[in-house]
Design an enzyme around this catalytic site. Structure first.
Site, PDB file in Angstrom:
ATOM      1  N   GLN A 103       0.571  -0.732  -0.258  1.00 35.54           N
ATOM      2  CA  GLN A 103      -0.126  -0.640  -0.174  1.00 35.54           C
ATOM      3  C   GLN A 103       0.789   1.009   0.194  1.00 35.54           C
ATOM      4  OE1 GLN A 103      -1.991   1.988   3.673  1.00 35.54           O
ATOM      5  NE2 GLN A 103      -3.981   1.188   2.581  1.00 35.54           N
ATOM      6  N   TYR A 173      -6.574  10.278   4.623  1.00 32.57           N
ATOM      7  CA  TYR A 173      -5.121  10.665   4.657  1.00 32.57           C
ATOM      8  C   TYR A 173      -4.956  11.364   3.168  1.00 32.57           C
ATOM      9  CZ  TYR A 173      -3.490   7.879   7.510  1.00 32.57           C
ATOM     10  OH  TYR A 173      -3.349   7.498   9.676  1.00 32.57           O
ATOM     11  N   ARG A 221      -8.016   2.112  -2.403  1.00 32.19           N
ATOM     12  CA  ARG A 221      -9.132   1.803  -1.592  1.00 32.19           C
ATOM     13  C   ARG A 221      -9.305   2.933  -0.751  1.00 32.19           C
ATOM     14  NH1 ARG A 221      -7.659  -0.416   5.034  1.00 32.19           N
ATOM     15  NH2 ARG A 221      -9.816  -1.358   4.985  1.00 32.19           N
ATOM     16  N   GLY A 318      -8.175  -7.743   9.245  1.00 33.03           N
ATOM     17  CA  GLY A 318      -7.743  -7.042   9.435  1.00 33.03           C
ATOM     18  C   GLY A 318      -7.145  -7.554  11.110  1.00 33.03           C
ATOM     19  N   CYS A 342     -10.216 -11.785  17.793  1.00 34.80           N
ATOM     20  CA  CYS A 342      -9.665 -10.801  18.009  1.00 34.80           C
ATOM     21  C   CYS A 342     -10.971 -10.360  19.060  1.00 34.80           C
ATOM     22  CB  CYS A 342      -9.418  -9.576  16.737  1.00 34.80           C
ATOM     23  SG  CYS A 342      -9.786  -8.211  16.903  1.00 34.80           S
ATOM     24  N   LYS A 427     -19.144  -7.460  25.118  1.00 31.09           N
ATOM     25  CA  LYS A 427     -17.992  -7.315  25.329  1.00 31.09           C
ATOM     26  C   LYS A 427     -17.888  -8.957  25.460  1.00 31.09           C
ATOM     27  CE  LYS A 427     -15.192  -5.314  27.908  1.00 31.09           C
ATOM     28  NZ  LYS A 427     -14.854  -4.675  29.492  1.00 31.09           N
TER      29      LYS A 427
HETATM   30  C1  LIG Z   1     -15.185  -5.566  35.291  1.00 36.10           C
HETATM   31  C2  LIG Z   1     -13.465  -5.912  34.249  1.00 36.10           C
HETATM   32  C3  LIG Z   1     -13.712  -5.085  33.092  1.00 36.10           C
HETATM   33  C4  LIG Z   1     -12.193  -5.326  32.544  1.00 36.10           C
HETATM   34  N1  LIG Z   1     -12.309  -5.021  31.395  1.00 36.10           N
HETATM   35  C5  LIG Z   1     -10.469  -5.113  30.758  1.00 36.10           C
HETATM   36  C6  LIG Z   1     -10.838  -5.406  28.942  1.00 36.10           C
HETATM   37  O1  LIG Z   1     -11.909  -4.699  28.505  1.00 36.10           O
HETATM   38  N2  LIG Z   1      -9.881  -5.442  28.878  1.00 36.10           N
HETATM   39  C7  LIG Z   1      -8.653  -5.871  30.160  1.00 36.10           C
HETATM   40  O2  LIG Z   1      -7.517  -5.803  28.848  1.00 36.10           O
HETATM   41  N3  LIG Z   1      -8.947  -6.125  30.543  1.00 36.10           N
HETATM   42  C8  LIG Z   1      -9.516  -6.042  31.332  1.00 36.10           C
HETATM   43  N4  LIG Z   1     -10.102  -6.086  32.896  1.00 36.10           N
HETATM   44  C9  LIG Z   1      -8.879  -6.409  33.952  1.00 36.10           C
HETATM   45  C10 LIG Z   1      -8.917  -8.022  33.284  1.00 36.10           C
HETATM   46  O3  LIG Z   1      -9.853  -7.968  33.760  1.00 36.10           O
HETATM   47  C11 LIG Z   1      -6.556  -7.963  34.622  1.00 36.10           C
HETATM   48  O4  LIG Z   1      -6.186  -7.001  34.287  1.00 36.10           O
HETATM   49  C12 LIG Z   1      -6.768  -8.994  34.432  1.00 36.10           C
HETATM   50  O5  LIG Z   1      -7.434 -10.196  34.252  1.00 36.10           O
HETATM   51  C13 LIG Z   1      -5.933  -9.652  35.400  1.00 36.10           C
HETATM   52  O6  LIG Z   1      -5.273 -11.327  34.632  1.00 36.10           O
HETATM   53  P1  LIG Z   1      -4.116 -11.716  35.795  1.00 36.10           P
HETATM   54  O7  LIG Z   1      -3.975 -13.503  35.352  1.00 36.10           O
HETATM   55  O8  LIG Z   1      -2.791 -10.791  36.372  1.00 36.10           O
HETATM   56  O9  LIG Z   1      -5.034 -11.586  37.334  1.00 36.10           O
HETATM   57  P2  LIG Z   1      -6.749 -12.015  37.563  1.00 36.10           P
HETATM   58  O10 LIG Z   1      -7.484 -12.292  36.507  1.00 36.10           O
HETATM   59  O11 LIG Z   1      -7.350 -10.937  38.779  1.00 36.10           O
HETATM   60  O12 LIG Z   1      -6.801 -13.566  38.148  1.00 36.10           O
HETATM   61  C14 LIG Z   1      -6.044 -14.067  39.181  1.00 36.10           C
HETATM   62  C15 LIG Z   1      -6.265 -15.877  39.528  1.00 36.10           C
HETATM   63  O13 LIG Z   1      -5.618 -15.987  40.698  1.00 36.10           O
HETATM   64  C16 LIG Z   1      -6.433 -16.376  41.788  1.00 36.10           C
HETATM   65  N5  LIG Z   1      -5.906 -16.634  42.869  1.00 36.10           N
HETATM   66  C17 LIG Z   1      -5.233 -15.598  43.804  1.00 36.10           C
HETATM   67  N6  LIG Z   1      -4.427 -15.956  44.956  1.00 36.10           N
HETATM   68  C18 LIG Z   1      -4.627 -17.048  44.814  1.00 36.10           C
HETATM   69  C19 LIG Z   1      -4.423 -18.215  45.487  1.00 36.10           C
HETATM   70  N7  LIG Z   1      -3.496 -18.390  46.836  1.00 36.10           N
HETATM   71  N8  LIG Z   1      -4.730 -20.352  44.745  1.00 36.10           N
HETATM   72  C20 LIG Z   1      -5.113 -19.672  43.756  1.00 36.10           C
HETATM   73  N9  LIG Z   1      -5.195 -18.804  43.532  1.00 36.10           N
HETATM   74  C21 LIG Z   1      -5.306 -17.359  43.929  1.00 36.10           C
HETATM   75  C22 LIG Z   1      -7.718 -15.422  41.625  1.00 36.10           C
HETATM   76  O14 LIG Z   1      -9.152 -16.468  42.596  1.00 36.10           O
HETATM   77  C23 LIG Z   1      -7.944 -14.921  40.612  1.00 36.10           C
HETATM   78  O15 LIG Z   1      -9.064 -16.359  39.615  1.00 36.10           O
HETATM   79  C24 LIG Z   1     -11.318  -6.300  33.314  1.00 36.10           C
HETATM   80  C25 LIG Z   1     -11.308  -6.189  35.009  1.00 36.10           C
HETATM   81  C26 LIG Z   1     -12.723  -5.849  35.339  1.00 36.10           C
HETATM   82  C27 LIG Z   1     -12.581  -6.091  36.316  1.00 36.10           C
HETATM   83  C1  LIG Z   2      -3.532  -1.326  13.941  1.00 36.94           C
HETATM   84  C2  LIG Z   2      -3.581  -0.471  12.899  1.00 36.94           C
HETATM   85  C3  LIG Z   2      -3.142  -0.136  12.161  1.00 36.94           C
HETATM   86  C4  LIG Z   2      -3.733   0.219  10.558  1.00 36.94           C
HETATM   87  N1  LIG Z   2      -2.811   0.606   9.313  1.00 36.94           N
HETATM   88  C5  LIG Z   2      -3.305   0.909   8.088  1.00 36.94           C
HETATM   89  C6  LIG Z   2      -2.837   1.587   7.372  1.00 36.94           C
HETATM   90  O1  LIG Z   2      -1.766   1.461   7.601  1.00 36.94           O
HETATM   91  N2  LIG Z   2      -3.968   1.696   6.154  1.00 36.94           N
HETATM   92  C7  LIG Z   2      -4.878   0.777   5.741  1.00 36.94           C
HETATM   93  O2  LIG Z   2      -5.312   1.060   5.125  1.00 36.94           O
HETATM   94  N3  LIG Z   2      -5.774   1.074   6.983  1.00 36.94           N
HETATM   95  C8  LIG Z   2      -5.289   0.528   8.197  1.00 36.94           C
HETATM   96  N4  LIG Z   2      -5.736  -0.090   9.108  1.00 36.94           N
HETATM   97  C9  LIG Z   2      -6.981  -0.148   9.290  1.00 36.94           C
HETATM   98  C10 LIG Z   2      -7.510  -1.278   8.971  1.00 36.94           C
HETATM   99  O3  LIG Z   2      -6.864  -2.412   7.109  1.00 36.94           O
HETATM  100  C11 LIG Z   2      -8.920  -1.990   8.647  1.00 36.94           C
HETATM  101  O4  LIG Z   2      -9.545  -1.669   7.753  1.00 36.94           O
HETATM  102  C12 LIG Z   2      -9.717  -1.607  10.214  1.00 36.94           C
HETATM  103  O5  LIG Z   2      -8.497  -2.211  10.457  1.00 36.94           O
HETATM  104  C13 LIG Z   2     -10.796  -2.769   9.834  1.00 36.94           C
HETATM  105  O6  LIG Z   2     -10.222  -3.600   9.627  1.00 36.94           O
HETATM  106  P1  LIG Z   2     -10.159  -4.921  10.599  1.00 36.94           P
HETATM  107  O7  LIG Z   2     -12.013  -5.059  12.069  1.00 36.94           O
HETATM  108  O8  LIG Z   2     -10.731  -6.466   9.785  1.00 36.94           O
HETATM  109  O9  LIG Z   2      -9.267  -4.612  11.666  1.00 36.94           O
HETATM  110  C14 LIG Z   2      -5.086  -0.297  10.536  1.00 36.94           C
HETATM  111  C15 LIG Z   2      -6.109  -0.863  11.781  1.00 36.94           C
HETATM  112  C16 LIG Z   2      -4.994  -0.922  12.974  1.00 36.94           C
HETATM  113  C17 LIG Z   2      -5.519  -2.028  13.569  1.00 36.94           C
HETATM  114  S1  SF4 Z   3      -7.873  -8.305  20.192  1.00 37.24           S
HETATM  115 FE1  SF4 Z   3      -7.466  -6.403  20.386  1.00 37.24          FE
HETATM  116  S2  SF4 Z   3      -5.356  -5.134  19.978  1.00 37.24           S
HETATM  117 FE2  SF4 Z   3      -6.063  -7.894  19.735  1.00 37.24          FE
HETATM  118  S3  SF4 Z   3      -6.272  -7.371  16.959  1.00 37.24           S
HETATM  119 FE3  SF4 Z   3      -8.218  -7.218  18.219  1.00 37.24          FE
HETATM  120  S4  SF4 Z   3      -8.694  -5.522  18.695  1.00 37.24           S
HETATM  121 FE4  SF4 Z   3      -6.403  -5.167  18.011  1.00 37.24          FE
END
Ligand SMILES: Cc1cc2nc3c(=O)[nH]c(=O)nc-3n(C[C@H](O)[C@H](O)[C@H](O)COP(=O)(O)OP(=O)(O)OC[C@H]3O[C@@H](n4cnc5c(N)ncnc54)[C@H](O)[C@@H]3O)c2cc1C
Ligand SMILES: Cc1cc2nc3c(=O)[nH]c(=O)nc-3n(C[C@H](O)[C@H](O)[C@H](O)COP(=O)(O)O)c2cc1C
Ligand code: SF4
Length: 641
Positions: A103, A173, A221, A318, A342, A427
């Protein structure tokens, strides 16, 4: 076994024959070096996607002009010195059974001037919605020179042995800036009506055509709808598509948006799957050349349906291919449950603003070789404590390397906090990813036990050679007068016990977890007040989901109090102070939910280090963050064994 006959049927764009209809769209990786040369990481990344069975790969946007380079993470092709690297890349992709299109792009007013050291340029001096920089209006001579630079770039693509070239005319762009009535208000021949605004794009295609063989694929594109009030809409997109077809375009890759509508361009989990298919379908009705669709097409059923229904000829996927390079092969072999899905979280796009590409679910971007593990000569006895994302990731990777893995989880269910991530509205893909992690851990671990709490004594008795502590953060309530009384509830408990919270709920702390709980409770018909000390909600969330969740909460009628400090909490009431205003008592809540601080958890690490030679702490136990760090650190600890 699922069967997707259209998706896995061969196709031809000009001289490029592809084995299936799956396209990897251009996606910047920032894996090149600072001068824009191909690196071993770039090659590793694309080779893996070729091995994974995609029909053809579009290499990320590559700069045809130093003044149009977005930043130093962008590949370059503005001089002959770049051809060798791109040739090596093409050879590797071909060697892995893939096809490669490169591209070409000029960022126009979206080029970062502090990086290029040059003025940004555009058809008209209208500020960039992203940087607010006012670009300089291009002269006719400069426009002609840029047309020529695109043609020279395409000729280098051809010389590099690529199978085709794509011109980036979308996403705000430079070429898109010319096409758009919003950013092009010129009155000369490069502005005005649709034909005038499209002249730059048309001349680029014609000029490229004069430099490459007749059947060399030149793909355009476009953003068929810019998703802004004054931007392009589909009907005008169709006219532009016809003009490009007449100029010699071999195919049209139909995307959407510009930089003012970037929150829709890469659709995060709050947007519908396949949300741009209707645009491809509209363009397809206007032209005869092949049309490619894109935009949150995650499931093969949807891809197949868009082909079967004649809405598009090829399907671009993508982020699914960032997440799992082997998506096509797994689908073709009917191994759908082996796909690392994803989750549309958009950490990837946020990461490339300043760093190299990362992905929440795939910890090995640009170092794919690390996951192509051979069994270790000596298997170690490894105990993983905690069955959240970090522990599951560590167990799967270490187990696959041939180590003997035991995983102990104190709760009855695996998943840790991530179980709650998937409970919030929209989610559900987080659950799919969690199921994937659990499946992989179960496949490779020797034994996984739930309801098993790891204590120092129990671990000593078990005598592992290595302990991986993935036991999550230590959660503490914010220190506010009144919190010590036991009338408050934590976010996680509120998810579990939503039914018993009553009708009127207050959430103290409008961070990611507080916002998602609010969203969840609103869908259950509750009245929700969110109190946040900072001036925006959802800090810590990726920008795109943060925008959408704020909109969702407003639309659903949440009472949002930002810039508001909680001074005291009591049974059913909260005393707050809004910036510059007097204290206020908010009363009548049936439940008050408190967000927590996520502290490092060293309860087991310190005592264990005296007894066990190798102790690794990973994920939220190091510091409360997200699943991305948890999954990556779990995998890294395993790879160190
Ligand atoms: C509502 C909510 C939404 C979220 N949304 C996102 C999101 O969209 N994207 C994202 O990336 N992150 C999200 N997070 C954060 C993500 O869930 C955490 O960062 C992730 O779960 C951390 O993973 P971990 O394995 O390190 O810890 P945890 O997930 O906390 O797991 C730790 C585990 O260890 C166990 N444990 C603890 N002590 C002991 C022990 N002594 N013995 C045995 N087991 C034990 C616990 O019971 C637990 O199951 C969200 C969190 C919440 C609460
Ligand atoms: C990390 C990232 C970088 C991207 N860079 C470009 C790019 O260089 N050129 C482009 O046309 N689109 C770019 N896009 C858009 C993707 O080509 C695509 O249109 C978008 O991710 C939606 O498709 P998907 O839902 O299948 O991921 C990018 C998207 C992501 C996630
Ligand atoms: S899981 Fe999240 S970070 Fe990975 S490709 Fe999909 S949107 Fe991007």
């Amino acid at each position: 076994m699922p069967h997707f006959p259209n998706l896995f049927s061969p196709f031809k764009i000009g001289s490029m024959a592809v084995k299936n209809r799956i396209v990897m769209p251009a996606m910047e990786t920032h894996l090149c070096d600072k001068e824009g040369f191909v690196t071993p990481e770039v090659i590793s990344y694309y080779r893996a996607r070729a091995k994974g069975g995609v029909g053809y790969i579009t290499v990320e946007n590559t700069s045809i002009d130093p003044a149009g380079r977005i930043n130093d993470g962008m590949l370059c092709i503005h001089e002959d010195k770049y051809v060798d690297g791109l040739k090596r890349l093409g050879e590797e992709v071909h060697g892995a059974g893939g096809k490669v299109v490169i591209q070409l792009n000029h960022a126009g007013k979206e080029a970062l001037t502090y990086f290029t050291g040059m003025e940004s340029v555009s058809p008209s001096p209208i500020p960039s919605p992203l940087t607010r920089t006012v670009p300089r209006e291009l002269t006719i001579l400069e426009i002609e020179a840029i047309v020529d630079k695109f043609a020279q770039g395409a000729e280098r693509v051809f010389r590099a042995g690529a199978d085709g070239v794509e011109i980036h005319m979308a996403h705000g762009y430079l070429v898109c800036q010319f096409l758009s009535p919003e950013s092009n208000i010129r009155t000369d021949r490069y502005g005005g009506d649709t034909e005038g605004r499209a002249r730059f794009a048309v001349e680029i295609v014609q000029s490229i055509r004069s430099k490459v063989p007749k059947d060399f694929p030149v793909i355009c594109r476009i953003s068929a709808d810019e998703y802004t009030e004054k931007g392009l809409k589909l009907e005008e997109g169709k006219v532009i598509a016809r003009l490009l077809e007449s100029a010699g375009a071999s195919a049209l890759h139909v995307s959407a948006c510009n930089s003012a509508s970037a929150v829709y361009n890469i659709p995060c989990y709050y947007l519908e799957e396949g949300c741009f298919i209707h645009l491809a379908s509209g363009i397809k009705s206007a032209v005869k050349v092949p049309v490619i669709t894109v935009g949150r097409i995650l499931r093969p059923e949807m891809a197949e349906e868009s082909l079967r229904g004649g809405k598009a000829d090829l399907v671009s996927m993508g982020r699914s291919l960032i997440a799992d390079p082997y998506w096509p092969k797994k689908v073709e072999e009917g191994r759908l449950e082996d796909i690392r899905p994803c989750i549309s979280c958009n950490r990837c796009i946020e990461s490339i603003v300043e760093e190299r590409l990362v992905c929440t679910v795939n910890p090995c971007i640009g170092r794919e070789w690390e996951l192509e593990r051979k069994p270790m000569p000596v298997a170690k006895k490894v105990l993983v404590v905690g069955g959240g994302p970090a522990g599951l990731s560590a167990a799967a990777v270490a187990g696959e390397m041939g180590h003997k893995i035991w995983l102990w989880e104190k709760e009855p269910l695996l998943g840790g906090k991530y179980r709650y991530a998937s409970m919030a509205p929209k989610k559900e893909y987080m659950r799919k990813f969690l199921d994937y992690l659990i499946k992989q851990a179960k496949k490779y671990a020797t034994d996984i036990q739930c309801n098993k709490e790891a204590t120092v004594e129990a671990i000593k008795e078990f005598a592992p050679e290595v302990v991986i502590l993935a036991n999550g953060a230590k959660d503490e309530f914010l220190q506010i007068p009144g919190v010590s009384n036991n009338h408050l509830m934590e976010v996680l408990d509120a998810f579990n016990e939503a039914g018993s919270l009553g009708a009127n709920v207050a959430i103290v702390g409008g961070g990611p977890e507080g916002c998602e709980l609010a969203d969840y409770l609103l869908t259950q018909g509750k009245q929700v007040t969110i109190i946040e000390m900072r001036r925006v909600l959802g800090l810590g969330l990726v920008a795109h989901p943060r925008y959408h969740i704020s909109e969702r909460l407003k639309k659903a009628g949440a009472k949002i109090m930002i810039n508001t400090k909680v001074l005291e909490v009591g049974r059913g009431f909260i005393v707050v102070s809004r910036r510059g205003e007097d204290k206020q008592k908010l009363d009548g809540f049936d439940s008050i939910i408190m967000s927590c601080l996520h502290r490092p958890n060293d309860a087991l690490a310190d005592p264990l280090k005296k007894w066990i030679k190798e102790v690794h702490v990973v994920g939220d136990a190091v510091q409360g963050r997200t699943a991305l760090e948890a999954v990556a650190e779990g995998a890294c600890a395993a790879l160190k064994l």
